[in-house]
Design a protein around this motif. Structure first.
Motif, mmCIF file in Angstrom:
data_model
loop_
_atom_site.group_PDB
_atom_site.id
_atom_site.type_symbol
_atom_site.label_atom_id
_atom_site.label_comp_id
_atom_site.label_asym_id
_atom_site.label_seq_id
_atom_site.Cartn_x
_atom_site.Cartn_y
_atom_site.Cartn_z
ATOM 1 N N ALA A 1 45.499 42.633 39.643
ATOM 2 C CA ALA A 1 46.165 43.703 38.893
ATOM 3 C C ALA A 1 47.491 43.212 38.310
ATOM 4 N N ALA A 2 48.253 42.476 39.087
ATOM 5 C CA ALA A 2 49.539 41.960 38.602
ATOM 6 C C ALA A 2 49.338 40.984 37.445
ATOM 7 N N LYS A 3 48.338 40.112 37.547
ATOM 8 C CA LYS A 3 48.045 39.157 36.473
ATOM 9 C C LYS A 3 47.672 39.875 35.177
ATOM 10 N N LEU A 4 47.070 41.052 35.311
ATOM 11 C CA LEU A 4 46.647 41.826 34.148
ATOM 12 C C LEU A 4 47.726 42.767 33.635
ATOM 13 N N GLY A 5 48.907 42.718 34.251
ATOM 14 C CA GLY A 5 50.025 43.512 33.766
ATOM 15 C C GLY A 5 50.142 44.898 34.367
ATOM 16 N N PHE A 6 49.451 45.163 35.456
ATOM 17 C CA PHE A 6 49.551 46.462 36.122
ATOM 18 C C PHE A 6 50.788 46.490 37.010
ATOM 19 N N THR A 7 51.362 47.662 37.143
ATOM 20 C CA THR A 7 52.526 47.877 37.990
ATOM 21 C C THR A 7 52.168 48.866 39.087
ATOM 22 N N ALA A 8 52.516 48.538 40.328
ATOM 23 C CA ALA A 8 52.280 49.435 41.450
ATOM 24 C C ALA A 8 53.222 50.628 41.364
ATOM 25 N N THR A 9 52.732 51.796 41.757
ATOM 26 C CA THR A 9 53.549 53.002 41.788
ATOM 27 C C THR A 9 53.690 53.470 43.233
ATOM 28 N N ASP A 10 54.388 54.576 43.418
ATOM 29 C CA ASP A 10 54.531 55.161 44.754
ATOM 30 C C ASP A 10 53.394 56.126 45.087
ATOM 31 N N GLU A 11 52.528 56.370 44.122
ATOM 32 C CA GLU A 11 51.451 57.353 44.309
ATOM 33 C C GLU A 11 50.324 56.771 45.165
ATOM 34 N N LEU A 12 49.951 57.514 46.206
ATOM 35 C CA LEU A 12 48.826 57.157 47.062
ATOM 36 C C LEU A 12 47.772 58.244 46.988
ATOM 37 N N ARG A 13 46.518 57.838 47.114
ATOM 38 C CA ARG A 13 45.455 58.829 47.235
ATOM 39 C C ARG A 13 44.499 58.360 48.318
ATOM 40 N N GLU A 14 43.908 59.329 48.972
ATOM 41 C CA GLU A 14 42.999 59.014 50.059
ATOM 42 C C GLU A 14 41.598 58.794 49.513
ATOM 43 N N ASP A 15 40.984 57.689 49.913
ATOM 44 C CA ASP A 15 39.587 57.421 49.591
ATOM 45 C C ASP A 15 38.784 57.813 50.828
ATOM 46 N N LEU A 16 38.124 58.954 50.746
ATOM 47 C CA LEU A 16 37.405 59.468 51.909
ATOM 48 C C LEU A 16 36.211 58.594 52.280
ATOM 49 N N ALA A 17 35.568 57.998 51.282
ATOM 50 C CA ALA A 17 34.415 57.148 51.562
ATOM 51 C C ALA A 17 34.825 55.882 52.317
ATOM 52 N N LEU A 18 35.931 55.285 51.909
ATOM 53 C CA LEU A 18 36.397 54.061 52.551
ATOM 54 C C LEU A 18 37.330 54.316 53.725
ATOM 55 N N LYS A 19 37.727 55.575 53.879
ATOM 56 C CA LYS A 19 38.625 55.977 54.964
ATOM 57 C C LYS A 19 39.925 55.180 54.937
ATOM 58 N N CYS A 20 40.557 55.184 53.766
ATOM 59 C CA CYS A 20 41.825 54.489 53.606
ATOM 60 C C CYS A 20 42.632 55.172 52.505
ATOM 61 N N PHE A 21 43.856 54.737 52.356
ATOM 62 C CA PHE A 21 44.693 55.201 51.256
ATOM 63 C C PHE A 21 44.819 54.061 50.247
ATOM 64 N N GLU A 22 44.793 54.432 48.984
ATOM 65 C CA GLU A 22 44.910 53.456 47.917
ATOM 66 C C GLU A 22 46.117 53.783 47.052
ATOM 67 N N ARG A 23 46.828 52.743 46.650
ATOM 68 C CA ARG A 23 48.007 52.896 45.810
ATOM 69 C C ARG A 23 47.615 52.796 44.340
ATOM 70 N N ARG A 24 48.234 53.651 43.529
ATOM 71 C CA ARG A 24 47.982 53.639 42.097
ATOM 72 C C ARG A 24 48.734 52.490 41.434
ATOM 73 N N HIS A 25 48.051 51.758 40.582
ATOM 74 C CA HIS A 25 48.617 50.719 39.730
ATOM 75 C C HIS A 25 48.317 51.131 38.305
ATOM 76 N N GLU A 26 49.284 50.997 37.419
ATOM 77 C CA GLU A 26 49.072 51.471 36.053
ATOM 78 C C GLU A 26 49.555 50.458 35.028
ATOM 79 N N ARG A 27 48.977 50.589 33.842
ATOM 80 C CA ARG A 27 49.336 49.703 32.746
ATOM 81 C C ARG A 27 49.148 50.455 31.426
ATOM 82 N N ILE A 28 50.099 50.301 30.538
ATOM 83 C CA ILE A 28 49.979 50.855 29.192
ATOM 84 C C ILE A 28 49.064 49.930 28.399
ATOM 85 N N ALA A 29 48.184 50.533 27.599
ATOM 86 C CA ALA A 29 47.265 49.719 26.784
ATOM 87 C C ALA A 29 48.084 49.003 25.749
#
Length: 83
Positions: free
Chosen positions: A55-83
């Motif tokens: 994600a970093a190599k592709l220019g994505f930036t980590a944010t403070d936003e987390l969401r729960e993945d119920l299937a994987l039973k974990c929390f995932e952090r949002r990474h975003e990039r402007i096109a």
């Protein structure tokens, strides 16, 4: 501004060959050109250092936003990039 989320998975024996960055980069370029994508989002578990590196190599930036993945039973952090 259309935002697109996507994910990827590659068999463990195929990892480390640059397939994910190449495919993801092509996917984002096509989405920008054909769909008018304005931004992209990935959700990555903090412990997944390989995926965070991609994600970093592709220019994505980590944010403070987390969401729960119920299937994987974990929390995932949002990474975003402007096109």
């Amino acid at each position: 501004n259309h935002e697109y989320e996507f994910g990827y998975f590659l068999a463990p024996h195929m990892r480390g060959r640059g397939y994910i960055p190449a495919a993801t980069s092509s996917l984002m370029a096509a989405a920008k050109d054909t769909l008018g994508a304005g931004s992209f989002a990935l959700y990555i578990e903090d412990a997944n250092t390989a995926s965070k590196s991609v994600a970093a190599k592709l220019g994505f930036t980590a944010t403070d936003e987390l969401r729960e993945d119920l299937a994987l039973k974990c929390f995932e952090r949002r990474h975003e990039r402007i096109a």
